[in-house]
Scaffold this active site. Structure first.
Site, short mmCIF file in Angstrom:
data_model
loop_
_atom_site.label_atom_id
_atom_site.label_comp_id
_atom_site.label_asym_id
_atom_site.label_seq_id
_atom_site.Cartn_x
_atom_site.Cartn_y
_atom_site.Cartn_z
N ASP A 179 -26.76 -5.50 2.06
CA ASP A 179 -25.83 -6.31 2.84
C ASP A 179 -25.05 -5.47 3.85
O ASP A 179 -24.55 -5.99 4.84
CB ASP A 179 -24.85 -7.03 1.90
N LYS A 186 -27.20 16.59 7.28
CA LYS A 186 -26.84 16.38 5.87
C LYS A 186 -25.32 16.60 5.70
O LYS A 186 -24.80 17.63 6.15
CB LYS A 186 -27.62 17.36 4.99
N LYS A 240 -26.32 -22.01 3.90
CA LYS A 240 -27.34 -21.35 4.73
C LYS A 240 -28.37 -22.35 5.26
O LYS A 240 -29.37 -21.94 5.86
CB LYS A 240 -28.03 -20.23 3.94
N PRO A 251 -27.84 -7.59 9.55
CA PRO A 251 -28.16 -8.97 9.97
C PRO A 251 -28.62 -9.79 8.77
O PRO A 251 -29.39 -9.29 7.93
CB PRO A 251 -29.31 -8.79 10.98
N LYS A 300 -25.31 -21.51 -1.56
CA LYS A 300 -26.21 -20.87 -0.58
C LYS A 300 -27.14 -21.90 0.04
O LYS A 300 -27.41 -21.88 1.24
CB LYS A 300 -27.04 -19.76 -1.25
N ILE A 341 -31.00 -12.07 7.56
CA ILE A 341 -32.33 -12.49 8.03
C ILE A 341 -32.59 -13.96 7.67
O ILE A 341 -33.06 -14.75 8.47
CB ILE A 341 -33.43 -11.60 7.40
N ASN A 380 -30.91 -0.57 -3.45
CA ASN A 380 -30.69 -1.30 -4.71
C ASN A 380 -31.93 -1.17 -5.58
O ASN A 380 -32.89 -0.51 -5.20
CB ASN A 380 -30.33 -2.77 -4.42
O1 PMT Z 1 -37.99 -6.86 -6.62
P1 PMT Z 1 -37.83 -7.14 -8.10
O2 PMT Z 1 -37.50 -5.90 -8.88
O3 PMT Z 1 -38.99 -7.91 -8.68
O4 PMT Z 1 -36.52 -8.07 -8.27
C1 PMT Z 1 -36.57 -9.37 -7.80
C2 PMT Z 1 -35.24 -9.78 -7.13
C3 PMT Z 1 -34.15 -9.87 -8.18
C4 PMT Z 1 -34.86 -8.76 -6.05
C5 PMT Z 1 -35.52 -11.16 -6.45
O5 PMT Z 1 -35.91 -12.09 -7.42
C6 PMT Z 1 -34.29 -11.67 -5.71
O6 PMT Z 1 -33.39 -12.28 -6.27
N1 PMT Z 1 -34.24 -11.42 -4.38
C7 PMT Z 1 -33.06 -11.70 -3.55
C8 PMT Z 1 -32.03 -10.64 -3.78
C9 PMT Z 1 -30.79 -10.85 -2.93
O7 PMT Z 1 -30.55 -10.06 -2.05
O8 PMT Z 1 -30.09 -11.93 -3.20
P2 PMT Z 1 -28.71 -12.34 -2.43
O9 PMT Z 1 -28.16 -13.43 -3.28
O10 PMT Z 1 -27.87 -11.15 -2.21
O11 PMT Z 1 -29.22 -12.86 -1.05
C10 PMT Z 1 -29.49 -14.23 -0.79
C11 PMT Z 1 -30.68 -14.40 0.10
O12 PMT Z 1 -30.39 -13.88 1.40
C12 PMT Z 1 -31.94 -13.69 -0.37
O13 PMT Z 1 -33.02 -14.57 -0.12
C13 PMT Z 1 -32.04 -12.47 0.53
O14 PMT Z 1 -33.39 -12.07 0.75
C14 PMT Z 1 -31.40 -12.99 1.81
N2 PMT Z 1 -30.75 -11.97 2.64
C15 PMT Z 1 -29.65 -11.31 2.17
C16 PMT Z 1 -29.00 -10.41 2.99
C17 PMT Z 1 -29.49 -10.16 4.28
N3 PMT Z 1 -28.92 -9.29 5.09
N4 PMT Z 1 -30.57 -10.84 4.72
C18 PMT Z 1 -31.21 -11.72 3.92
O15 PMT Z 1 -32.21 -12.30 4.32
#
Ligand code: PMT
Length: 404
Positions: A279, A289, A341, A305, A337, A307, A210
């Site tokens: 995700d 390839k 969570k 997973p 969330k 995290i 991403n």
């Molecule tokens: O890196 P930059 O370019 O500065 O951009 C910043 C950002 C937009 C990436 C940052 O501010 C941000 O929002 N980070 C979280 C992005 C995200 O994955 O959000 P989510 O809503 O999909 O996930 C929710 C939370 O679960 C997040 O804290 C994520 O780190 C966590 N997560 C998600 C999936 C996974 N498999 N494990 C996780 O820990």
């Protein structure tokens, strides 16, 4: 380390004889490399002129709430957004009372009420006024509203009396200010931060990922370290250098990030998940390839997973802060969330075209159980410091509550 270097200090001057010290305060702030701008109440102008403050600060001085000329240059909302910290010195009994009662009837009180940055006041008044129960009630209210008071000092007063009420000397204020930037609010605490994207292999040359640049997470790691935390930064691939004094654990995939976080989390006090973890990953990455022989290609994806959920669901979880990146219904999803969570706090940002990901600025809606605050658009470094301030406050409140 000169912690005032480059900091934007909005110095508020309210009416009192100690206002003469404010000019020296501005001079000393500038000597330490801070960028100081001055806002005065009308009664402060009776004690020291805006011209003097303009000369020492080298910047226009703001007095009126509705000043059309000033609004054109730097309006009051811009001033509130610009500052890293507001210091009111001297803070008169009347000024403290107005802010404690939530009155926004001039520029300086409006800025204090609108601020999402730390507000510090240096009281200065006659000792009887300071000891008066009405003033003491206002002091308690201001402390409740997270305003920090520096002083007053005890000693001879301009009115000829002796007692508490003297404004601290400019040097004492500068030292206290510098310390608050080097705030020990996370002193000795282990803070694990995730940042950046993860990459999930499709084949040896392609991957799913991403647009996260890592900027937000790195700024959070730096701010936590400035606040005295022992920071471990578990980061996916980024093009930026990790901050100084932070232990950097580079990873590529979500599974590696998960393992790295789990290896560090046992003795962590705070976990902040700013990474944009993929995700899904390919169920089975190809070992060679993939050739483009077919018009269509199907990939079977499998969830990575979670995290954040894994940390929050531990038996003894650290103070756990998640991010929420959403293109719509931001606050609804973020609050879901927080609950689903079992997080202590969630920082939500709108993402999409030129928003959130890979940008210099950001804005956050932060929620915790029973509260929340909006952090206005600002550079990610500034937002990170504000967020760390909130996290430290909530962390200490939770620990104090658990101790009783
Ligand atoms: O890196 P930059 O370019 O500065 O951009 C910043 C950002 C937009 C990436 C940052 O501010 C941000 O929002 N980070 C979280 C992005 C995200 O994955 O959000 P989510 O809503 O999909 O996930 C929710 C939370 O679960 C997040 O804290 C994520 O780190 C966590 N997560 C998600 C999936 C996974 N498999 N494990 C996780 O820990």
């Amino acid at each position: 380390m000169n912690s005032l270097l480059g900091k934007r200090i909005l110095l508020g001057v309210s009416g009192g004889i100690a206002a003469y010290k404010s000019a020296d305060l501005v001079r000393k702030l500038r000597e330490r490399g801070a960028d100081a701008r001055v806002v005065m109440t009308r009664s402060a102008c009776e004690f020291i002129t805006p011209l003097t403050m303009q000369a020492v600060s080298g910047k226009p001085v703001h007095v009126e709430l509705l000043d059309y000329k000033a609004e054109g240059a730097m309006g009051h909302i811009d001033l509130a957004r610009w500052a890293d910290m507001i210091l009111v010195a001297p803070a008169s009994a009347n000024f403290m009372s107005r802010v404690a009662q939530g009155q926004a009837d001039d520029l300086l009180s409006t800025l204090c009420l609108a601020a999402s940055v730390p507000v510090i006041m240096a009281p200065a008044m006659n000792q009887q006024m300071w000891l008066n129960p009405a003033t003491q009630r206002n002091v308690a209210l201001l402390k409740d509203y997270q305003v920090t008071l520096l002083g007053p000092g005890v000693g001879d007063q301009a009115c000829g009396e002796t007692g508490p009420g003297r404004m601290l000397e400019p040097l004492e204020l500068i030292d206290a200010l510098a310390k608050s930037f080097l705030s020990d609010r996370m002193s000795g605490l282990k803070v694990v931060v995730t940042a950046g994207p993860t990459r999930e292999a499709i084949d040896p040359v392609r991957y799913i990922s991403n647009r996260s640049s890592g900027r937000m997470g790195y700024a959070v790691a730096r701010a936590a370290s400035e606040a005295g935390g022992h920071v471990v930064l578990v980061s996916g691939p980024t093009a930026i250098d990790p901050p100084e004094h932070v232990r950097h654990c580079p990873v590529i995939t979500a599974a590696e990030m998960h393992n790295s976080v789990m290896a560090e989390i046992d003795d962590a006090a705070i976990f902040i998940a700013a990474a944009a973890v993929a995700d899904y990953r390919c169920n089975q990455a190809a070992d060679k390839k993939i050739k483009k022989d077919n018009d269509e290609l199907e990939l079977l994806l499998k969830k990575t997973p979670d995290i954040l959920a894994a940390v929050a669901n531990r038996k003894l979880p650290p103070f756990t802060v998640g991010f929420a990146a959403e293109t719509h219904s931001l606050s609804d999803y973020a609050q879901q969330k927080l609950i689903n969570k079992k997080l202590d706090m969630v920082a939500a940002n709108q993402v999409g075209e030129n928003q959130g990901f890979d940008t210099k600025d950001n804005e956050l809606e932060v929620f915790w159980s029973g509260g929340g605050v909006r952090l206005e658009r600002a550079p990610k470094e500034k937002l990170a410091r504000q967020l760390i301030h909130l996290i430290a406050n909530r962390y200490h409140e939770k620990n104090t509550a658990q101790a009783h």
